[in-house]
Motif scaffolding. Structure first.
Motif, PDB file in Angstrom:
ATOM      1  N   ALA A  91       5.942  -6.986   1.513  1.00 23.34           N
ATOM      2  CA  ALA A  91       6.127  -5.905   0.541  1.00 23.34           C
ATOM      3  C   ALA A  91       6.810  -6.399  -0.725  1.00 23.34           C
ATOM      4  CB  ALA A  91       6.934  -4.771   1.176  1.00 23.34           C
ATOM      5  N   ASN A  92       7.763  -7.303  -0.596  1.00 20.56           N
ATOM      6  CA  ASN A  92       8.438  -7.839  -1.787  1.00 20.56           C
ATOM      7  C   ASN A  92       7.512  -8.712  -2.621  1.00 20.56           C
ATOM      8  OD1 ASN A  92      11.050  -6.689  -1.728  1.00 20.56           O
ATOM      9  ND2 ASN A  92      11.512  -7.956   0.050  1.00 20.56           N
ATOM     10  N   VAL A  93       6.682  -9.512  -1.979  1.00 13.98           N
ATOM     11  CA  VAL A  93       5.704 -10.313  -2.720  1.00 13.98           C
ATOM     12  C   VAL A  93       4.713  -9.386  -3.426  1.00 13.98           C
ATOM     13  CG1 VAL A  93       3.795 -11.956  -2.483  1.00 13.98           C
ATOM     14  CG2 VAL A  93       5.953 -12.374  -1.296  1.00 13.98           C
ATOM     15  N   ALA A  94       4.265  -8.340  -2.738  1.00 11.85           N
ATOM     16  CA  ALA A  94       3.332  -7.386  -3.346  1.00 11.85           C
ATOM     17  C   ALA A  94       3.973  -6.680  -4.538  1.00 11.85           C
ATOM     18  CB  ALA A  94       2.865  -6.372  -2.315  1.00 11.85           C
ATOM     19  N   ALA A  95       5.233  -6.290  -4.416  1.00  8.10           N
ATOM     20  CA  ALA A  95       5.918  -5.625  -5.529  1.00  8.10           C
ATOM     21  C   ALA A  95       6.060  -6.570  -6.724  1.00  8.10           C
ATOM     22  CB  ALA A  95       7.280  -5.127  -5.076  1.00  8.10           C
ATOM     23  N   PHE A  96       6.352  -7.840  -6.459  1.00  9.47           N
ATOM     24  CA  PHE A  96       6.447  -8.824  -7.538  1.00  9.47           C
ATOM     25  C   PHE A  96       5.097  -8.990  -8.229  1.00  9.47           C
ATOM     26  CE2 PHE A  96       5.910 -13.230  -8.964  1.00  9.47           C
ATOM     27  CZ  PHE A  96       6.883 -13.264  -9.958  1.00  9.47           C
ATOM     28  N   LEU A  97       4.021  -9.101  -7.446  1.00  9.19           N
ATOM     29  CA  LEU A  97       2.691  -9.270  -8.025  1.00  9.19           C
ATOM     30  C   LEU A  97       2.244  -8.035  -8.810  1.00  9.19           C
ATOM     31  CD1 LEU A  97       0.850 -11.081  -5.102  1.00  9.19           C
ATOM     32  CD2 LEU A  97       1.514 -12.065  -7.306  1.00  9.19           C
ATOM     33  N   ALA A  98       2.724  -6.854  -8.411  1.00  9.56           N
ATOM     34  CA  ALA A  98       2.306  -5.615  -9.059  1.00  9.56           C
ATOM     35  C   ALA A  98       2.792  -5.503 -10.497  1.00  9.56           C
ATOM     36  CB  ALA A  98       2.794  -4.410  -8.254  1.00  9.56           C
ATOM     37  N   VAL A  99       3.827  -6.247 -10.859  1.00 10.11           N
ATOM     38  CA  VAL A  99       4.326  -6.155 -12.232  1.00 10.11           C
ATOM     39  C   VAL A  99       3.555  -7.050 -13.190  1.00 10.11           C
ATOM     40  CG1 VAL A  99       6.631  -5.464 -11.490  1.00 10.11           C
ATOM     41  CG2 VAL A  99       6.154  -7.873 -11.910  1.00 10.11           C
ATOM     42  N   THR A 100       2.624  -7.830 -12.665  1.00 15.60           N
ATOM     43  CA  THR A 100       1.794  -8.669 -13.527  1.00 15.60           C
ATOM     44  C   THR A 100       0.374  -8.130 -13.535  1.00 15.60           C
ATOM     45  OG1 THR A 100       1.103 -10.181 -11.772  1.00 15.60           O
ATOM     46  CG2 THR A 100       3.173 -10.693 -12.898  1.00 15.60           C
ATOM     47  N   VAL A 101      -0.285  -8.226 -14.648  1.00 15.11           N
ATOM     48  CA  VAL A 101      -1.664  -7.744 -14.754  1.00 15.11           C
ATOM     49  C   VAL A 101      -2.581  -8.572 -13.858  1.00 15.11           C
ATOM     50  CG1 VAL A 101      -3.614  -7.444 -16.321  1.00 15.11           C
ATOM     51  CG2 VAL A 101      -1.308  -6.854 -17.072  1.00 15.11           C
ATOM     52  N   VAL A 102      -2.365  -9.874 -13.836  1.00 14.31           N
ATOM     53  CA  VAL A 102      -3.203 -10.761 -13.026  1.00 14.31           C
ATOM     54  C   VAL A 102      -2.985 -10.509 -11.532  1.00 14.31           C
ATOM     55  CG1 VAL A 102      -3.695 -13.179 -12.492  1.00 14.31           C
ATOM     56  CG2 VAL A 102      -3.215 -12.500 -14.840  1.00 14.31           C
ATOM     57  N   GLY A 103      -1.753 -10.235 -11.127  1.00 15.25           N
ATOM     58  CA  GLY A 103      -1.444 -10.052  -9.719  1.00 15.25           C
ATOM     59  C   GLY A 103      -1.681  -8.648  -9.184  1.00 15.25           C
ATOM     60  N   LEU A 104      -1.974  -7.693 -10.058  1.00 17.83           N
ATOM     61  CA  LEU A 104      -2.137  -6.308  -9.632  1.00 17.83           C
ATOM     62  C   LEU A 104      -3.220  -6.107  -8.566  1.00 17.83           C
ATOM     63  CD1 LEU A 104      -0.983  -3.513 -10.025  1.00 17.83           C
ATOM     64  CD2 LEU A 104      -2.602  -3.167 -11.882  1.00 17.83           C
ATOM     65  N   PRO A 105      -4.404  -6.702  -8.691  1.00 15.96           N
ATOM     66  CA  PRO A 105      -5.398  -6.519  -7.623  1.00 15.96           C
ATOM     67  C   PRO A 105      -4.933  -7.054  -6.266  1.00 15.96           C
ATOM     68  CG  PRO A 105      -6.447  -7.403  -9.582  1.00 15.96           C
ATOM     69  CD  PRO A 105      -4.972  -7.449  -9.815  1.00 15.96           C
ATOM     70  N   VAL A 106      -4.235  -8.183  -6.280  1.00 16.24           N
ATOM     71  CA  VAL A 106      -3.726  -8.748  -5.029  1.00 16.24           C
ATOM     72  C   VAL A 106      -2.626  -7.859  -4.466  1.00 16.24           C
ATOM     73  CG1 VAL A 106      -2.614 -10.746  -3.978  1.00 16.24           C
ATOM     74  CG2 VAL A 106      -4.349 -11.082  -5.732  1.00 16.24           C
ATOM     75  N   ALA A 107      -1.759  -7.327  -5.331  1.00 15.10           N
ATOM     76  CA  ALA A 107      -0.690  -6.420  -4.890  1.00 15.10           C
ATOM     77  C   ALA A 107      -1.282  -5.166  -4.264  1.00 15.10           C
ATOM     78  CB  ALA A 107       0.207  -6.060  -6.064  1.00 15.10           C
ATOM     79  N   TYR A 108      -2.310  -4.608  -4.866  1.00 16.16           N
ATOM     80  CA  TYR A 108      -2.990  -3.427  -4.324  1.00 16.16           C
ATOM     81  C   TYR A 108      -3.527  -3.725  -2.927  1.00 16.16           C
ATOM     82  CZ  TYR A 108      -6.515   0.197  -3.802  1.00 16.16           C
ATOM     83  OH  TYR A 108      -7.281   1.225  -3.322  1.00 16.16           O
ATOM     84  N   TRP A 109      -4.176  -4.861  -2.770  1.00 10.55           N
ATOM     85  CA  TRP A 109      -4.717  -5.280  -1.478  1.00 10.55           C
ATOM     86  C   TRP A 109      -3.583  -5.439  -0.457  1.00 10.55           C
ATOM     87  CZ3 TRP A 109      -4.025  -9.766   1.400  1.00 10.55           C
ATOM     88  CH2 TRP A 109      -4.913  -9.953   2.450  1.00 10.55           C
ATOM     89  N   MET A 110      -2.488  -6.065  -0.878  1.00 10.43           N
ATOM     90  CA  MET A 110      -1.363  -6.297   0.032  1.00 10.43           C
ATOM     91  C   MET A 110      -0.697  -4.983   0.452  1.00 10.43           C
ATOM     92  SD  MET A 110       0.370  -9.730  -1.549  1.00 10.43           S
ATOM     93  CE  MET A 110       1.601  -9.916  -0.249  1.00 10.43           C
ATOM     94  N   PHE A 111      -0.475  -4.069  -0.491  1.00 12.36           N
ATOM     95  CA  PHE A 111       0.138  -2.791  -0.146  1.00 12.36           C
ATOM     96  C   PHE A 111      -0.746  -1.997   0.821  1.00 12.36           C
ATOM     97  CE2 PHE A 111       2.982  -2.828  -4.048  1.00 12.36           C
ATOM     98  CZ  PHE A 111       4.161  -2.870  -3.309  1.00 12.36           C
TER      99      PHE A 111
END
Length: 125
Positions: A91-111
């Motif tokens: 969840a912490n890695v996903a939250a970190f990725l969610a604040v970046t435009v590039v990481g948002l799709p990966v964060a969505y998948w992780m959440f």
């Protein structure tokens, strides 16, 4: 209950989901730290995909897809041995990725996979 439209879900994510999801995850982990709050904490983690984008569990949309979940005993043992620490990291890695435009799709998948990482609960059936 049918899934909400993509527009509605996207609007929810932009207005509420992006900030409410980390708040729900933190409240859930606070509850998981107590024996009394553990059931509610697990329930909140299982609702993370709904908080993120109003995504409904497939078991509510298509009830016959609810079959096939692992037993409560297996899920409980997994949570005690692996799920509690792995899902916090996840969840912490996903939250970190969610604040970046590039990481948002990966964060969505992780959440969306957080309930499975926590307790082997398959949100999508």
């Amino acid at each position: 209950m049918a899934q909400r439209s993509l527009f509605t879900r996207a609007l929810w994510f932009v207005a509420i989901g992006w900030w409410a999801t980390p708040a729900v995850v933190n409240v859930a982990w606070f509850l998981n730290a107590t024996i009394i709050g553990l059931p509610l904490g697990i329930k909140l983690i299982n609702l993370v995909p709904t908080v993120l984008t109003l995504k409904e569990p497939r078991s509510l949309v298509v009830p016959e897809d609810a079959r096939g979940q692992r037993s409560l005993l297996v899920r409980g043992l997994y949570f005690l041995l692996v799920g509690w620490w792995l899902s916090l990291l996840w969840a912490n890695v996903a939250a970190f990725l969610a604040v970046t435009v590039v990481g948002l799709p990966v964060a969505y998948w992780m959440f969306n996979r957080l309930p499975y990482v926590t307790s082997l609960y398959r949100f999508d059936g």
